[in-house]
Structure formats: C-alpha cells, structure tokens
Design a protein around this motif. Structure first.
Motif, PDB file in Angstrom:
ATOM      1  N   TRP A 183      -0.633  -2.250  -4.015  1.00  0.00           N
ATOM      2  CA  TRP A 183      -1.583  -3.253  -3.447  1.00  0.00           C
ATOM      3  C   TRP A 183      -2.745  -3.519  -4.572  1.00  0.00           C
ATOM      4  CZ3 TRP A 183      -2.178  -6.885  -0.255  1.00  0.00           C
ATOM      5  CH2 TRP A 183      -3.542  -7.357   0.177  1.00  0.00           C
ATOM      6  N   ASP A 184      -3.310  -2.542  -5.200  1.00  0.00           N
ATOM      7  CA  ASP A 184      -4.191  -2.703  -6.079  1.00  0.00           C
ATOM      8  C   ASP A 184      -3.630  -3.343  -7.483  1.00  0.00           C
ATOM      9  OD1 ASP A 184      -2.735  -0.368  -6.929  1.00  0.00           O
ATOM     10  OD2 ASP A 184      -4.510   0.582  -7.681  1.00  0.00           O
ATOM     11  N   LYS A 185      -2.606  -3.611  -7.498  1.00  0.00           N
ATOM     12  CA  LYS A 185      -1.692  -4.271  -8.676  1.00  0.00           C
ATOM     13  C   LYS A 185      -0.885  -5.553  -8.422  1.00  0.00           C
ATOM     14  CE  LYS A 185      -0.639   0.521 -10.114  1.00  0.00           C
ATOM     15  NZ  LYS A 185      -0.996   1.258  -8.759  1.00  0.00           N
TER      16      LYS A 185
ATOM     17  N   GLU B 261       0.963  -1.192  -0.146  1.00  0.00           N
ATOM     18  CA  GLU B 261      -0.050  -0.012  -0.070  1.00  0.00           C
ATOM     19  C   GLU B 261       0.834   1.334  -0.092  1.00  0.00           C
ATOM     20  OE1 GLU B 261      -4.261  -1.420   2.105  1.00  0.00           O
ATOM     21  OE2 GLU B 261      -2.591  -0.502   3.304  1.00  0.00           O
TER      22      GLU B 261
ATOM     23  N   ASP C 110       2.092   1.989  -3.440  1.00  0.00           N
ATOM     24  CA  ASP C 110       1.079   1.984  -4.513  1.00  0.00           C
ATOM     25  C   ASP C 110       0.994   0.683  -5.347  1.00  0.00           C
ATOM     26  OD1 ASP C 110      -0.084   4.414  -3.638  1.00  0.00           O
ATOM     27  OD2 ASP C 110       1.239   5.567  -4.908  1.00  0.00           O
TER      28      ASP C 110
END
Length: 233
Positions: A118-120, A113, A116
C-alpha cells in the motif's frame, strides 16, 4: 470445478505432457508436484489457454479458452508479468477495468496492505524487486475474486511474511468455494494447505492422492513423492 481430460502437448515430437486427466473440485486446493521438466508448467500454461494442445480443459462447465471461462479465471505465472511504466496502483486499475469492476478500491487496499504494497502503490513496475512484482501479480489475480485460480511456483521470491499471507489467501479462497491449483517443486511450501496432490513425472500424472488417503495409509507427501519420482510404483 476444473476438469482436464486427455491433455497432450508435444514439442518437436517430444511429449511434454502425455495424455493426462484429472479434476479439482470446488473448494479444493490441489498441488501439482514434480521435478523440473516433469511437465507442470506446460500443464498450467495449457489450462491458462497460453498454448495449443490436444484434449479438453473445462472451467466450471465451460471451455477454458471461452470468454465466459476467462471472466472467472485467475492466473499467477511463474515469472511475474508487470508493466514497467505502470505503477502498482495503475496495475490494479487496469485489472479492475478489464473485468469491469466498479467498486474495487476497498478490496484493492485490503490486498495491497496485506502484501505490504500500500505504501509503495506509486512505484513503477520497472523499479520493483522480483518479490514485489510477484506480490503485484498475486494481488491482480485475487482482485476480481476468481472462481478458479492457478498458481505456478507462487512462493519463489516471496519473503516469509508474504508467504504466510499467501497461504492465508489460499485458505480463504478454499472456504469461498474457489477451485485452486498450485504448481510447485517445493513440497514444504504447500504442506499445510493442500487437499489433493497430483504428482507428475515425464509428462504423466503418476499419482493422485487426497490428504485423507495419505493419512489413512500412514504416508507422508514427501515420502510418496520421492518414491514415485525416483523409485518404482
């Protein structure tokens, strides 16, 4: 603690690193500075145990190539090393398994997180940009909370937010007592965080100064760097 004693590395009779000695204390951030070709990366790779060399390198009182030293040692190479067919999450699992970490998921989420990612986390290594690969490499190195860690040109390819996040990580590592060595030729990238500066030229350490010593002499790191690498001592 990291101790380098009389380190020499020769390629085809040319000394890339010429009998250098230095140490970095617990809870200290040292920066290894120098122009391209000064011997910084060879020094870092020797400490990481990737090269054969002459001399002694000690990590927390253990030889750097010993299993015991490797258990507490982290390394972020200049060229990010990721597996093309593993996802970001699988890279984390791989490191956790290698270091026999059981309760790592909360730490992994915090790191991903922060950078940047976590969503990947389901993206494959082959689909990542250079900057994203660098961030994965950093997260893997920080996951197991090393006691000694080396960074070779860690800012290259990172966006401004990631650079700030990494600098914050440097300070947290220092506060935890970790020994940190950062190799770079970009002085501005480490200006706010270093405690000890080691300047290399032609394979030798030509200057070692603490931040306090420079401040007491009213010297700036940039000025002293150019003085010793382009002028005369």
């Amino acid at each position: 603690m990291l101790k380098v004693n009389q380190l020499t590395k020769t390629y085809d009779k040319i000394k890339a690193v010429d009998n250098i000695s230095f140490h970095v204390k617990d809870g200290e951030i040292a920066v290894l500075l120098g122009p391209n070709g000064a011997g910084k990366s060879t020094t870092i790779k020797s400490i990481a145990g990737l090269l054969r060399y002459d001399g002694d390198i000690i990590i927390n009182d253990m030889p750097n190539k010993s299993i015991e030293a490797k258990r507490i040692f982290g390394y972020v190479p200049e060229a990010p090393a990721v597996f093309d067919m593993l996802t970001i999450e699988e890279h984390i699992k791989y490191i956790a398994s290698a270091y026999k970490m059981k309760n790592y998921k909360a730490k992994a989420k915090t790191l991903l997180e922060a950078f940047d990612l976590w969503d990947k986390k389901d993206k494959l290594g082959t689909s990542l940009s250079k900057g994203m690969k660098q961030k994965v490499s950093i997260c893997c190195a920080l996951l197991f909370e090393p006691r000694v860690i080396l960074f070779d040109e860690p800012m290259i390819g990172l966006d401004p937010k990631a650079i700030k996040t990494l600098k914050d990580a440097f300070l947290k590592l220092r506060n935890s007592g970790c020994t940190i060595l950062i190799s770079t030729h970009i002085i501005d990238s480490v200006e706010e965080v270093w405690d000890r500066a080691l300047i290399m030229k032609d394979g030798k350490i030509v200057l070692s100064r603490t931040r306090e010593e420079l401040a007491n002499n009213n010297e700036s790191l940039e000025d002293i760097f150019f003085h010793v690498t382009e002028g005369s001592l």
